[in-house]
Structure formats: C-alpha cells, structure tokens
Motif scaffolding. Structure first.
Motif, PDB file in Angstrom:
ATOM      1  N   ASP A  95       0.638  -1.287   0.096  1.00 58.38           N
ATOM      2  CA  ASP A  95      -0.126   0.609   0.181  1.00 58.38           C
ATOM      3  C   ASP A  95       0.467   1.400   0.147  1.00 58.38           C
ATOM      4  OD1 ASP A  95      -2.330  -1.728   0.377  1.00 58.38           O
ATOM      5  OD2 ASP A  95      -2.069  -1.467   2.250  1.00 58.38           O
ATOM      6  N   ALA A  96       2.153   1.022   0.036  1.00 57.62           N
ATOM      7  CA  ALA A  96       3.056   2.040   0.568  1.00 57.62           C
ATOM      8  C   ALA A  96       3.380   2.694  -1.016  1.00 57.62           C
ATOM      9  CB  ALA A  96       3.797   2.697   1.681  1.00 57.62           C
ATOM     10  N   GLY A 131      -2.645   9.326  -4.363  1.00 56.53           N
ATOM     11  CA  GLY A 131      -3.795   9.354  -2.815  1.00 56.53           C
ATOM     12  C   GLY A 131      -4.837  10.324  -2.842  1.00 56.53           C
ATOM     13  N   ASN A 143      -6.893  10.580   1.886  1.00 57.35           N
ATOM     14  CA  ASN A 143      -6.374   9.592   1.717  1.00 57.35           C
ATOM     15  C   ASN A 143      -5.361   8.709   0.993  1.00 57.35           C
ATOM     16  OD1 ASN A 143      -9.148   7.825   2.011  1.00 57.35           O
ATOM     17  ND2 ASN A 143     -10.243   9.235  -0.176  1.00 57.35           N
ATOM     18  N   LYS A 145      -1.707   7.841   0.482  1.00 55.25           N
ATOM     19  CA  LYS A 145      -0.297   6.916   0.591  1.00 55.25           C
ATOM     20  C   LYS A 145       0.771   7.747   1.792  1.00 55.25           C
ATOM     21  CE  LYS A 145      -1.953   4.778  -3.123  1.00 55.25           C
ATOM     22  NZ  LYS A 145      -1.109   4.070  -5.314  1.00 55.25           N
ATOM     23  N   ASP A 146       1.097   6.753   1.742  1.00 55.81           N
ATOM     24  CA  ASP A 146       2.270   6.626   3.122  1.00 55.81           C
ATOM     25  C   ASP A 146       3.489   6.179   2.102  1.00 55.81           C
ATOM     26  OD1 ASP A 146       1.425   6.464   6.002  1.00 55.81           O
ATOM     27  OD2 ASP A 146       1.087   4.611   4.717  1.00 55.81           O
ATOM     28  N   LYS A 175       2.929  11.483   6.238  1.00 53.52           N
ATOM     29  CA  LYS A 175       2.622  10.018   5.494  1.00 53.52           C
ATOM     30  C   LYS A 175       3.693   9.924   4.215  1.00 53.52           C
ATOM     31  CE  LYS A 175      -2.230   8.340   5.813  1.00 53.52           C
ATOM     32  NZ  LYS A 175      -2.456   6.585   5.213  1.00 53.52           N
TER      33      LYS A 175
END
Length: 198
Positions: A95-96, A131, A143, A145-146, A175
C-alpha cells in the motif's frame, strides 16, 4: 528423553536453514525480497561480492555548494526521516509507494528497484497518483498513501523540495518519509539498482 531432544533439535535445524556465513544479508533474517517493477518482479538484495567497492559518481565526497549543499535531517515539519531498513519495510508494503524525486535523466540511468519516478518539479501537480483528489479549492489528501521520497544523497535537494511542495499542497506530513541517504547511501550499502523507465 535425550533421544527426543536430539531428534527435535535436528528437525528444527532442518526446518530453518542457517544462513551461510558468506552471505551478505540485509538483516540477519532477510537475504532478499521482491518488489513489482514495470516488467514484473525484481529481486532486491545486497551485492554478494565482499570485495565490491563503490565507484563513479556516488563515490565522490565533495561537491560544489551551492547547489550540492548538505541537507538537513528534517525535510519539513512532521515528515519522518528514515534509513535503509525503514525503506525496505516501505518497499515491502503493497500500500506504500517509493518515489524517486529526481529528474528523469537521473532516474533512467539508475534507480532503486520498484520506485516510481515523480520528479520534484512535477510532484505538486501529480498528487492524484499518490491518493489525493483535485478539487476546486485544491487537493483533498485524506486518502493519501504512505510514501518514501529519495534523490541522490545527503547533498541532494530534489527530494526535500518535493516534500516541501507536497506539504504546501496539503499532503499529510505524517504520510511522508524522507530517505535522506538516497542513491548514495543505497549504493554504499551494496544494494542493487535497476535502470529506470522513461
């Protein structure tokens, strides 16, 4: 009872193979891992040749300042500065995103596997790739992203400028991760690199 203990020890040794003494590992438990590249999986590992030395551009210790001035530890308030193991964790997180904030000419020559090139000059207009959503009054980054951003090294200002632009546009600083060592530290530790995509 002694026989059972010996048998159990033998099974444990068989189940978890010991690291070879001559392996150049990332950590004691991690030899390599995979990231997704544009043409499929890429293995990330350290160069196994223990005689390997860094040469070329990233072996240079002194550059004219300005423009190649040593960067501060904190790229922007609230942004975390990370080292290689934290970078590895982010690279392994599906997810990063790892962002090569250098200009395209640098990225094409050599980059960290799995990273995406978003040059520091373009990042403020490309937050949708991270995001955020563009609205009439600016970016909505709830929303987001990292992300981890990097550039050429401790003396490179491209990723710090990108980070400042992201924060200015509303990207949550918590983030954002700043890999301050960049390409130079990555190569000093013997990590492999790949050619970037245009």
């Amino acid at each position: 009872m002694r026989f059972i203990a010996i048998a159990m020890a033998g099974l444990l040794a068989f189940a978890a193979p010991a690291a070879a003494e001559d392996e150049v590992r990332i950590t004691g438990d991690l030899l390599e891992f995979q990231v997704e590249g544009p043409d499929g999986p890429i293995t990330v590992k350290r160069i196994q040749d223990q005689e390997n030395e860094i040469t070329g551009y990233y072996a240079m210790t002194s550059r004219k300042c300005p423009p190649f001035c040593i960067q501060p530890m904190e790229a922007a308030p609230g942004v975390k500065t990370i080292g290689e193991l934290e970078m590895v964790d982010l690279m392994r997180d599906p997810d990063a995103m790892v962002i090569d904030a250098r200009t395209l000419d640098w990225h094409v020559k050599e980059t960290i596997p799995g990273s995406v090139n978003i040059p520091y000059t373009e990042v403020a207009s490309r937050l949708d790739e991270l995001g955020c959503e563009k609205g009439d009054s600016g970016w909505n980054c709830e929303n987001a992203k990292d992300v981890a951003l990097y550039c050429n090294g401790l003396w490179c200002g491209q990723s710090p400028m990108a980070i400042k632009a992201m924060v200015r546009e509303g990207y949550p600083p918590e983030k954002i991760n700043y890999y301050r060592g960049g390409m130079q530290a990555w190569k000093v530790l013997g990590f492999n690199t790949v050619e970037g995509m245009m």
